[in-house]
Design a protein around this motif. Structure first.
Motif, PDB file in Angstrom:
ATOM      1  N   PHE A 155       0.515  -1.386   0.043  1.00 31.47           N
ATOM      2  CA  PHE A 155       0.481  -0.062   0.037  1.00 31.47           C
ATOM      3  C   PHE A 155       0.380   0.720   0.230  1.00 31.47           C
ATOM      4  O   PHE A 155       1.984   1.072   0.855  1.00 31.47           O
ATOM      5  N   SER A 156       0.751   2.138  -0.499  1.00 27.26           N
ATOM      6  CA  SER A 156       1.243   3.316   0.100  1.00 27.26           C
ATOM      7  C   SER A 156      -0.059   4.741   0.054  1.00 27.26           C
ATOM      8  O   SER A 156      -0.941   4.436  -0.069  1.00 27.26           O
ATOM      9  N   SER A 157       0.784   6.207   0.671  1.00 24.79           N
ATOM     10  CA  SER A 157      -0.467   6.715   1.282  1.00 24.79           C
ATOM     11  C   SER A 157       0.050   7.570   0.899  1.00 24.79           C
ATOM     12  O   SER A 157       1.265   8.497   0.613  1.00 24.79           O
ATOM     13  N   ALA A 158      -1.010   9.234   0.871  1.00 21.52           N
ATOM     14  CA  ALA A 158      -0.858  10.153   0.710  1.00 21.52           C
ATOM     15  C   ALA A 158      -1.704  10.918   1.709  1.00 21.52           C
ATOM     16  O   ALA A 158      -2.525  11.728   1.045  1.00 21.52           O
ATOM     17  N   ALA A 159      -0.829  11.284   2.406  1.00 19.93           N
ATOM     18  CA  ALA A 159      -1.162  11.916   4.028  1.00 19.93           C
ATOM     19  C   ALA A 159      -2.227  11.272   4.095  1.00 19.93           C
ATOM     20  O   ALA A 159      -3.085  11.783   5.632  1.00 19.93           O
ATOM     21  N   HIS A 160      -3.275   9.891   4.206  1.00 23.33           N
ATOM     22  CA  HIS A 160      -4.782   9.630   4.783  1.00 23.33           C
ATOM     23  C   HIS A 160      -4.066   8.825   5.844  1.00 23.33           C
ATOM     24  O   HIS A 160      -2.721   8.186   6.605  1.00 23.33           O
ATOM     25  N   PRO A 161      -5.116   8.581   6.609  1.00 24.78           N
ATOM     26  CA  PRO A 161      -5.199   7.470   7.871  1.00 24.78           C
ATOM     27  C   PRO A 161      -3.747   6.491   7.844  1.00 24.78           C
ATOM     28  O   PRO A 161      -4.273   5.538   6.322  1.00 24.78           O
ATOM     29  N   ALA A 162      -3.437   5.374   8.257  1.00 25.62           N
ATOM     30  CA  ALA A 162      -2.719   4.207   8.338  1.00 25.62           C
ATOM     31  C   ALA A 162      -4.149   3.456   8.427  1.00 25.62           C
ATOM     32  O   ALA A 162      -4.615   3.386   9.450  1.00 25.62           O
ATOM     33  N   PRO A 163      -3.956   2.646   7.816  1.00 24.25           N
ATOM     34  CA  PRO A 163      -4.738   1.130   7.824  1.00 24.25           C
ATOM     35  C   PRO A 163      -4.103   0.792   8.925  1.00 24.25           C
ATOM     36  O   PRO A 163      -3.440   0.412   9.757  1.00 24.25           O
ATOM     37  N   CYS A 164      -5.203  -0.415   8.934  1.00 26.46           N
ATOM     38  CA  CYS A 164      -5.116  -1.003  10.631  1.00 26.46           C
ATOM     39  C   CYS A 164      -5.181  -2.825   9.921  1.00 26.46           C
ATOM     40  O   CYS A 164      -6.417  -3.210   9.565  1.00 26.46           O
ATOM     41  N   LEU A 165      -4.373  -3.451  10.241  1.00 28.20           N
ATOM     42  CA  LEU A 165      -4.364  -4.853  10.680  1.00 28.20           C
ATOM     43  C   LEU A 165      -4.367  -5.239  11.779  1.00 28.20           C
ATOM     44  O   LEU A 165      -4.747  -4.842  12.923  1.00 28.20           O
ATOM     45  N   VAL A 166      -6.143  -6.311  11.533  1.00 29.61           N
ATOM     46  CA  VAL A 166      -6.626  -6.661  12.597  1.00 29.61           C
ATOM     47  C   VAL A 166      -6.007  -8.701  12.368  1.00 29.61           C
ATOM     48  O   VAL A 166      -6.431  -9.087  11.426  1.00 29.61           O
ATOM     49  N   ARG A 167      -5.586  -9.162  13.534  1.00 31.04           N
ATOM     50  CA  ARG A 167      -5.013 -10.329  13.278  1.00 31.04           C
ATOM     51  C   ARG A 167      -4.792 -10.768  15.047  1.00 31.04           C
ATOM     52  O   ARG A 167      -4.214 -10.414  15.784  1.00 31.04           O
ATOM     53  N   GLY A 221      -7.258 -15.572   8.013  1.00 29.85           N
ATOM     54  CA  GLY A 221      -7.512 -14.801   9.517  1.00 29.85           C
ATOM     55  C   GLY A 221      -7.668 -13.093   9.323  1.00 29.85           C
ATOM     56  O   GLY A 221      -9.132 -12.978  10.375  1.00 29.85           O
ATOM     57  N   ASP A 222      -6.797 -12.526   8.270  1.00 29.62           N
ATOM     58  CA  ASP A 222      -6.863 -11.563   8.437  1.00 29.62           C
ATOM     59  C   ASP A 222      -7.484 -10.257   8.337  1.00 29.62           C
ATOM     60  O   ASP A 222      -8.122 -11.396   7.199  1.00 29.62           O
ATOM     61  N   HIS A 223      -7.932  -9.191   8.499  1.00 27.70           N
ATOM     62  CA  HIS A 223      -8.318  -8.908   8.706  1.00 27.70           C
ATOM     63  C   HIS A 223      -7.835  -7.235   8.432  1.00 27.70           C
ATOM     64  O   HIS A 223      -7.105  -6.883   9.408  1.00 27.70           O
ATOM     65  N   VAL A 224      -8.398  -5.921   7.744  1.00 28.52           N
ATOM     66  CA  VAL A 224      -7.334  -5.145   6.762  1.00 28.52           C
ATOM     67  C   VAL A 224      -8.238  -3.603   6.455  1.00 28.52           C
ATOM     68  O   VAL A 224      -9.602  -3.650   5.882  1.00 28.52           O
ATOM     69  N   ALA A 225      -8.342  -2.879   7.624  1.00 28.81           N
ATOM     70  CA  ALA A 225      -9.774  -1.976   7.584  1.00 28.81           C
ATOM     71  C   ALA A 225      -8.676  -0.172   6.810  1.00 28.81           C
ATOM     72  O   ALA A 225      -7.451  -0.438   7.645  1.00 28.81           O
ATOM     73  N   LEU A 226      -9.143  -0.233   6.172  1.00 31.85           N
ATOM     74  CA  LEU A 226      -8.732   1.394   5.177  1.00 31.85           C
ATOM     75  C   LEU A 226      -9.969   2.296   5.635  1.00 31.85           C
ATOM     76  O   LEU A 226     -11.302   1.468   5.276  1.00 31.85           O
ATOM     77  N   TYR A 227     -10.097   3.592   6.251  1.00 30.05           N
ATOM     78  CA  TYR A 227     -10.609   4.332   6.787  1.00 30.05           C
ATOM     79  C   TYR A 227     -10.561   5.813   5.924  1.00 30.05           C
ATOM     80  O   TYR A 227      -9.379   6.208   6.270  1.00 30.05           O
ATOM     81  N   THR A 228     -11.319   6.406   6.319  1.00 27.17           N
ATOM     82  CA  THR A 228     -10.791   7.989   6.867  1.00 27.17           C
ATOM     83  C   THR A 228     -11.873   8.780   7.794  1.00 27.17           C
ATOM     84  O   THR A 228     -10.997   7.408   8.967  1.00 27.17           O
ATOM     85  N   ASP A 229     -10.909   9.833   7.943  1.00 26.28           N
ATOM     86  CA  ASP A 229     -10.921  11.100   9.466  1.00 26.28           C
ATOM     87  C   ASP A 229     -12.174  10.373  10.412  1.00 26.28           C
ATOM     88  O   ASP A 229     -11.718  10.554  12.258  1.00 26.28           O
ATOM     89  N   GLY A 230     -13.385  10.382   9.230  1.00 20.93           N
ATOM     90  CA  GLY A 230     -13.965  10.534  10.319  1.00 20.93           C
ATOM     91  C   GLY A 230     -14.792   9.102  11.668  1.00 20.93           C
ATOM     92  O   GLY A 230     -15.687   8.877  12.394  1.00 20.93           O
ATOM     93  N   ALA A 231     -12.897   7.692  11.184  1.00 23.68           N
ATOM     94  CA  ALA A 231     -13.914   7.710  11.936  1.00 23.68           C
ATOM     95  C   ALA A 231     -12.777   7.822  13.473  1.00 23.68           C
ATOM     96  O   ALA A 231     -13.128   7.208  14.611  1.00 23.68           O
ATOM     97  N   VAL A 232     -12.252   8.586  13.426  1.00 26.53           N
ATOM     98  CA  VAL A 232     -11.325   8.670  14.436  1.00 26.53           C
ATOM     99  C   VAL A 232     -11.503  10.288  15.941  1.00 26.53           C
ATOM    100  O   VAL A 232     -11.487  10.801  16.702  1.00 26.53           O
TER     101      VAL A 232
END
Length: 409
Positions: free
Chosen positions: A295-307, A339-350
């Motif tokens: 993955f690559s980011s442009a000043a975006h919130p970090a993805p979350c790895l749920v394991r 079994g992994d989940h990866v969450a990609l989200y925007t600022d509204g989540a935090v």
């Protein structure tokens, strides 16, 4: 993004007890469960660059389709750099075979001049002579319609005019309804891969939102997820998402995630500086055959790895898209496990706030994901419920979009 490093009450502590009550889906929350669908089979060309950028050209079902500047060609271009009969395209079964017709200035596929017939692949760049640049794509009827709608909106000047109006007339209902219609067309159902679950939650702050997402399957089976968050709110931010979607369609096959963001930034920063279009974005590739996440980011919130019941933030960085051309973006890679989940989200989540003015923050977000896995509930639905508990049912402070990709055990 806002954080909260101090102690706080755990908003998820009583959540498990309330699971039987379910989640109120009557609010502005959208959750998509993907459905298996047939692979697209219809070939189209999209014009790249120039006044006709974005124009969709259907490829007829004829045995042989001719391309050139002659009025007798099936697909005609009024361009003096082309030969009267420049190239041929033939459909054989599910394949589209492209060949040069001994043209003076040649035909190219992915920047390579062709001497023999080649089979076009989804996303291939086709060039006729020195000036006609096209992109070949395989689409279904809904995807073709969405691309045509976006092009027509831009040609009518409705999108750019609405940008100008939105600066001074933010509450104009006509613009709101137009923006909502645009967004409904571009927020489409994602494709499906065996053993992979996709969950999407989309909660705009107002009638329209400034977030956008797209989930698509690459030709090699990789699942590509794109999430972007335009600066600001309301009409202008929502119309920005239409522009983002249109430009992303032209670059989403440019290579890896960092290359896609760089190409998108180049188009935005070079062509739309007068509109002050700035946004954060994240592009992620899920390669389940190799068990890799890039993955690559442009000043975006970090993805979350749920394991295995735990959740952690991954890397983040990069500059806003649209600030300046010729920008490179960082890229990271991680192993994926079943079994992994990866969450990609925007600022509204935090950036939601409770009655005391405390932000929800990243730690509560991670706690919510951990509790969701313990309760065996979808990440997005669970997070929405926790956010509503945290805010006391009040409105969020920003648009919320979450795309969760899970790999079955």
């Amino acid at each position: 993004m806002s954080g909260n490093s101090g102690k706080h009450d755990d908003p998820t502590s009583s959540t498990s007890k309330n699971l039987a009550a379910g989640f109120d889906a009557g609010q502005e929350t959208f959750v998509a469960k993907v459905q298996v669908r047939e692979l697209p089979r219809k070939g189209i060309f999209t014009v790249m660059g120039g006044e006709e950028a974005g124009l969709v050209i259907s490829i007829p079902g004829n045995n042989v389709v001719t391309l050139g500047r002659s009025p007798e060609c099936v697909i005609r271009f009024d361009d003096g750099n082309l030969s009267r009969l420049h190239a041929h395209l033939m459909r054989v079964g599910g394949d589209y075979i492209f060949s040069d017709a001994r043209s003076k200035n040649g035909s190219y596929v992915n920047d390579n001049r062709i001497e023999e017939a080649v089979v076009l692949r989804d996303g291939d760049r086709v060039q006729l002579g020195s000036s006609v640049r096209l992109r070949f794509a395989l689409v279904d009827d809904a995807e073709e319609k969405a691309l045509r709608d976006l092009y027509q909106a831009r040609r009518r000047g409705g999108l750019l005019a609405a940008f100008e109006r939105a600066d001074q007339r933010e509450d104009l209902m006509e613009d709101l309804l137009q923006a909502r219609e645009f967004q409904q067309r571009i927020l489409t159902q994602p494709p499906s891969l065996p053993g992979v679950t996709t969950e999407i939650v989309y909660r705009p702050l107002d009638l329209v939102g400034g977030d956008i997402y797209q989930v698509s399957a690459l030709p090699d089976g990789t699942l590509r997820v794109f999430v972007a968050d335009a600066t600001g709110h309301g009409v202008k931010a929502s119309l920005t998402t239409v522009l983002i979607s249109s430009e992303y369609e032209l670059v989403k096959r440019e290579g890896g995630p960092a290359q896609v963001l760089a190409a998108l930034n180049q188009r935005i920063a070079s062509n739309f500086t007068h509109l002050s279009v700035h946004f954060t974005a994240l592009c992620a590739d899920f390669d389940f055959q190799r068990g890799r996440l890039r993955f690559s980011s442009a000043a975006h919130p970090a993805p979350c790895l749920v394991r295995q019941g735990d959740a952690q933030e991954l890397e983040t960085g990069g500059a806003f898209i649209g600030l300046m051309p010729d920008v490179e973006f960082p890229e990271w890679s991680h192993d994926l496990q079943r079994g992994d989940h990866v969450a990609l989200y925007t600022d509204g989540a935090v950036e939601a706030f409770n009655a005391a003015g405390e932000p929800f923050g990243e730690e509560r977000l991670l706690d919510a994901f951990r509790c969701a896995m313990a309760a065996q509930k979808p990440l997005g639905v669970f997070l929405s419920m926790v956010l509503d508990q945290f805010t006391g049912g009040g409105a969020l402070s920003d648009d919320l979009t979450l795309v969760s990709i899970g790999w079955s055990v």
